[in-house]
Every structure is written in C-alpha cells, then in structure tokens.
Design a protein around this motif. Structure first.
Motif, PDB file in Angstrom:
ATOM      1  N   UNK A 128       0.814  -1.209   0.000  1.00 58.02           N
ATOM      2  CA  UNK A 128       0.000   0.000   0.000  1.00 58.02           C
ATOM      3  C   UNK A 128       0.855   1.269   0.000  1.00 58.02           C
ATOM      4  N   UNK A 129       2.090   1.161   0.511  1.00 60.22           N
ATOM      5  CA  UNK A 129       2.963   2.337   0.615  1.00 60.22           C
ATOM      6  C   UNK A 129       3.256   2.959  -0.745  1.00 60.22           C
ATOM      7  N   UNK A 130       3.189   2.163  -1.815  1.00 64.85           N
ATOM      8  CA  UNK A 130       3.452   2.702  -3.153  1.00 64.85           C
ATOM      9  C   UNK A 130       2.185   3.299  -3.776  1.00 64.85           C
ATOM     10  N   UNK A 131       1.077   3.270  -3.008  1.00 69.04           N
ATOM     11  CA  UNK A 131      -0.213   3.831  -3.428  1.00 69.04           C
ATOM     12  C   UNK A 131      -0.664   3.271  -4.790  1.00 69.04           C
ATOM     13  N   UNK A 132      -0.852   1.945  -4.845  1.00 66.37           N
ATOM     14  CA  UNK A 132      -1.229   1.317  -6.119  1.00 66.37           C
ATOM     15  C   UNK A 132      -2.671   1.621  -6.506  1.00 66.37           C
ATOM     16  N   UNK A 133      -2.947   1.548  -7.796  1.00 63.89           N
ATOM     17  CA  UNK A 133      -4.314   1.714  -8.290  1.00 63.89           C
ATOM     18  C   UNK A 133      -5.089   0.411  -8.238  1.00 63.89           C
ATOM     19  N   UNK A 134      -4.374  -0.699  -8.087  1.00 63.73           N
ATOM     20  CA  UNK A 134      -4.994  -2.013  -8.024  1.00 63.73           C
ATOM     21  C   UNK A 134      -4.094  -2.917  -7.193  1.00 63.73           C
ATOM     22  N   UNK A 135      -4.720  -3.785  -6.399  1.00 63.31           N
ATOM     23  CA  UNK A 135      -3.974  -4.699  -5.541  1.00 63.31           C
ATOM     24  C   UNK A 135      -4.213  -6.130  -6.003  1.00 63.31           C
ATOM     25  N   UNK A 136      -3.118  -6.855  -6.270  1.00 60.87           N
ATOM     26  CA  UNK A 136      -3.184  -8.249  -6.690  1.00 60.87           C
ATOM     27  C   UNK A 136      -2.681  -9.138  -5.559  1.00 60.87           C
ATOM     28  N   UNK A 137      -3.455 -10.169  -5.225  1.00 61.03           N
ATOM     29  CA  UNK A 137      -3.117 -11.069  -4.134  1.00 61.03           C
ATOM     30  C   UNK A 137      -3.000 -12.487  -4.686  1.00 61.03           C
ATOM     31  N   UNK A 138      -1.792 -13.027  -4.693  1.00 61.63           N
ATOM     32  CA  UNK A 138      -1.554 -14.355  -5.248  1.00 61.63           C
ATOM     33  C   UNK A 138      -1.357 -15.357  -4.114  1.00 61.63           C
ATOM     34  N   UNK A 139      -2.437 -16.017  -3.702  1.00 62.72           N
ATOM     35  CA  UNK A 139      -2.390 -17.006  -2.616  1.00 62.72           C
ATOM     36  C   UNK A 139      -1.621 -16.474  -1.401  1.00 62.72           C
ATOM     37  N   UNK A 140      -1.941 -15.271  -0.906  1.00 61.39           N
ATOM     38  CA  UNK A 140      -1.095 -14.666   0.127  1.00 61.39           C
ATOM     39  C   UNK A 140      -1.206 -15.320   1.505  1.00 61.39           C
ATOM     40  N   UNK A 141      -2.178 -16.215   1.694  1.00 56.19           N
ATOM     41  CA  UNK A 141      -2.364 -16.829   3.008  1.00 56.19           C
ATOM     42  C   UNK A 141      -1.982 -18.307   3.031  1.00 56.19           C
ATOM     43  N   UNK A 142      -1.483 -18.823   1.926  1.00 56.14           N
ATOM     44  CA  UNK A 142      -1.280 -20.265   1.792  1.00 56.14           C
ATOM     45  C   UNK A 142      -0.214 -20.820   2.730  1.00 56.14           C
ATOM     46  N   UNK A 143       0.722 -19.990   3.189  1.00 57.42           N
ATOM     47  CA  UNK A 143       1.795 -20.481   4.059  1.00 57.42           C
ATOM     48  C   UNK A 143       1.407 -20.454   5.535  1.00 57.42           C
ATOM     49  N   UNK A 144       0.197 -19.997   5.849  1.00 54.55           N
ATOM     50  CA  UNK A 144      -0.227 -19.849   7.236  1.00 54.55           C
ATOM     51  C   UNK A 144      -1.034 -21.058   7.701  1.00 54.55           C
ATOM     52  N   UNK A 145      -0.986 -21.335   9.012  1.00 54.42           N
ATOM     53  CA  UNK A 145      -1.837 -22.393   9.557  1.00 54.42           C
ATOM     54  C   UNK A 145      -3.297 -21.922   9.515  1.00 54.42           C
ATOM     55  N   UNK A 146      -4.227 -22.868   9.652  1.00 50.47           N
ATOM     56  CA  UNK A 146      -5.637 -22.569   9.401  1.00 50.47           C
ATOM     57  C   UNK A 146      -6.171 -21.449  10.287  1.00 50.47           C
ATOM     58  N   UNK A 147      -5.893 -21.503  11.602  1.00 52.87           N
ATOM     59  CA  UNK A 147      -6.417 -20.494  12.508  1.00 52.87           C
ATOM     60  C   UNK A 147      -5.862 -19.109  12.179  1.00 52.87           C
ATOM     61  N   UNK A 148      -4.543 -19.050  11.954  1.00 50.27           N
ATOM     62  CA  UNK A 148      -3.931 -17.768  11.591  1.00 50.27           C
ATOM     63  C   UNK A 148      -4.500 -17.263  10.270  1.00 50.27           C
ATOM     64  N   UNK A 149      -4.727 -18.175   9.349  1.00 51.17           N
ATOM     65  CA  UNK A 149      -5.260 -17.823   8.027  1.00 51.17           C
ATOM     66  C   UNK A 149      -6.611 -17.130   8.149  1.00 51.17           C
ATOM     67  N   UNK A 150      -7.485 -17.667   9.014  1.00 49.85           N
ATOM     68  CA  UNK A 150      -8.795 -17.051   9.219  1.00 49.85           C
ATOM     69  C   UNK A 150      -8.656 -15.624   9.766  1.00 49.85           C
ATOM     70  N   UNK A 151      -7.765 -15.475  10.747  1.00 54.40           N
ATOM     71  CA  UNK A 151      -7.555 -14.152  11.354  1.00 54.40           C
ATOM     72  C   UNK A 151      -6.984 -13.159  10.339  1.00 54.40           C
ATOM     73  N   UNK A 152      -5.999 -13.615   9.557  1.00 57.25           N
ATOM     74  CA  UNK A 152      -5.345 -12.728   8.598  1.00 57.25           C
ATOM     75  C   UNK A 152      -6.293 -12.335   7.470  1.00 57.25           C
ATOM     76  N   UNK A 153      -7.145 -13.263   7.042  1.00 62.01           N
ATOM     77  CA  UNK A 153      -8.172 -12.910   6.043  1.00 62.01           C
ATOM     78  C   UNK A 153      -9.013 -11.744   6.532  1.00 62.01           C
ATOM     79  N   UNK A 154      -9.408 -11.806   7.806  1.00 55.46           N
ATOM     80  CA  UNK A 154     -10.177 -10.702   8.397  1.00 55.46           C
ATOM     81  C   UNK A 154      -9.387  -9.404   8.359  1.00 55.46           C
ATOM     82  N   UNK A 155      -8.120  -9.480   8.803  1.00 52.94           N
ATOM     83  CA  UNK A 155      -7.263  -8.287   8.852  1.00 52.94           C
ATOM     84  C   UNK A 155      -7.082  -7.676   7.466  1.00 52.94           C
ATOM     85  N   UNK A 156      -6.717  -8.525   6.508  1.00 53.70           N
ATOM     86  CA  UNK A 156      -6.413  -8.036   5.161  1.00 53.70           C
ATOM     87  C   UNK A 156      -7.656  -7.439   4.506  1.00 53.70           C
TER      88      UNK A 156
END
Length: 250
Positions: free
Chosen positions: A148-176
C-alpha cells in the motif's frame, strides 16, 4: 464504473516443444473498489492472469486497461504467496522496499503515510523490530502495508495466506479484508480455497481448465458489513460453496 477491463485477451506460451495456449478469449470487467476472487483448476492459468494484469506479461492479443490506461503504464501492487520480508531489515525498512524498487526516494509525506498505516493497523510499536520477532499474521499485515505504501491503483493477491496455519489464516483474512476496505482499494485474489474466495469477495470468477476462459461469475450476496469470518457463519455460505465446487467439477 468500469475500472479494469479484459477485452478478448489471449496469451500463448512458447517452449522447446512449441506454442500452447494459456489464456483464450478472456473478457471481463471489474468495478472500482470491488474485491474479486479468481478460482479454477490447478494449472489453469490463474497466476498467468495476475501477471498479465501486473504488466509482467504482455497478451498475445487483446487489450487490458486499468482506469483507461494500458496496465504497463499503471502503478499496481502485488502480494505474493510468501511475505518476502528481509530479515536483515527492520519493519520500517522492509516497508520502504516497494518505494525503493520503483526508484522513488521517500520523503516526509511518505514517512507520514507509512506511520499512519502502521498506527492504524496496530504495528507502530513494531516499526524497529525485525520480521522474526513478529507472528505470521503480523508479517502479512506488514507485507500488505509495504504494498500500500506505493499507493497502487490495483492490488493483486496471489495465494497470500497459503503459508499460514488454518487459525492464523482465518484471522489474517479478516485483517487483510478490513485494511483493503478501509483503504478503498480494488483487489483481485487468486486462491485454491473456495471458502476463502466466498468469505472475502464481492464476486467470484470461475475459470475453465487451461487454456483459461471465464466459465461463470458468482455474485456473493452477503451483508457488506460482515467480516470474512462472520460470512462463514451465514446459512447460505455452504450453498455458495457447493455451487462453486460443482462448477469447478464440470
């Protein structure tokens, strides 16, 4: 408002054995401020589509426009499967990396914007820490703030949560999702996780097997105020899951 436009896009790969189609006749539109997920069979070309949007690849034919411009001329943010944080740099310097890669010298305004994001999303006290001192969820928030610091016009997310365990993944989905919503970003998520796509998206694009074509679009009709985690508790969540699963199995 038509923000991102794919107009009859084709993309062919070349290798030692010849030419083969990766994307064929792909057309769709995404509105400004929308969150879209792309799902499809393994190897169908999902990441190739993100690379085309990011301007890393050029279509063999067809046009891709973002806010009326060719995507190669537009500032686009990209979050990868791993957070790509460098251990020898503290959190502040990791966030500055995106600006450095783009050849931009950061100024006081950039510093204030970054500090504002760190404060808003609970990371300002970790500004001088190193990545190993943060949890997996915190690292993903840092990676998103760096984008976000580069102030993009569009954000692309390529499997950004795949390395996280299930519980953390749920929390991070909420955060993101919360950060993307608050920052009024337009976002495209590529994922193999149908539940993740349903919980985060306004619409889900379902692709065919390679060469990738748009098979179907499913609209996620949830209360806009619901978080991804709360969406999973809705009675029609399972109906969306079953419907998309069936479409992918055809």
């Amino acid at each position: 408002m038509k923000y991102l436009i794919f107009d009859n896009v084709n993309f062919n790969y070349f290798n030692k054995t010849g030419e083969f189609e990766a994307v064929k006749g792909l057309s769709f539109e995404i509105q400004k401020g929308e969150f879209v997920s792309i799902v499809g069979p393994s190897g169908c070309g999902k990441t190739t589509i993100l690379s085309l949007i990011a301007g890393l690849l050029e279509p063999t034919s067809g046009d891709i426009l973002l806010d009326g411009e060719k995507v190669q001329n537009v500032n686009i943010g990209y979050m990868f499967q791993r957070d790509q944080l460098f251990e020898w740099r503290n959190i502040h310097k990791n966030i500055l990396l995106g600006l450095e890669i783009k050849g931009k010298k950061h100024n006081q305004q950039d510093e204030e914007y970054i500090d504002g994001l760190l404060t808003k999303y609970g990371l300002i006290d970790f500004k001088d820490k190193h990545p190993s001192e943060l949890s997996g969820g915190m690292r993903q928030r840092v990676a998103l703030i760096r984008t976000l610091a580069v102030k993009p016009k569009l954000l692309l997310l390529d499997e950004p949560f795949s390395a996280l365990d299930f519980q953390t993944r749920l929390d991070v989905c909420n955060d993101v999702k919360n950060i993307i919503k608050q920052e009024n970003q337009t976002a495209i998520l590529v994922t193999h996780d149908i539940s993740e796509a349903i919980s985060m998206s306004d619409r889900v694009f379902i692709l065919t097997k390679r060469p990738a074509k748009l098979h179907k679009i499913e609209i996620m009709d949830f209360d806009k105020s619901l978080s991804p985690l709360k969406r999973r508790d809705e009675k029609h969540f399972s109906a969306y899951f079953n419907k998309i699963w069936e479409e992918l199995s055809l």
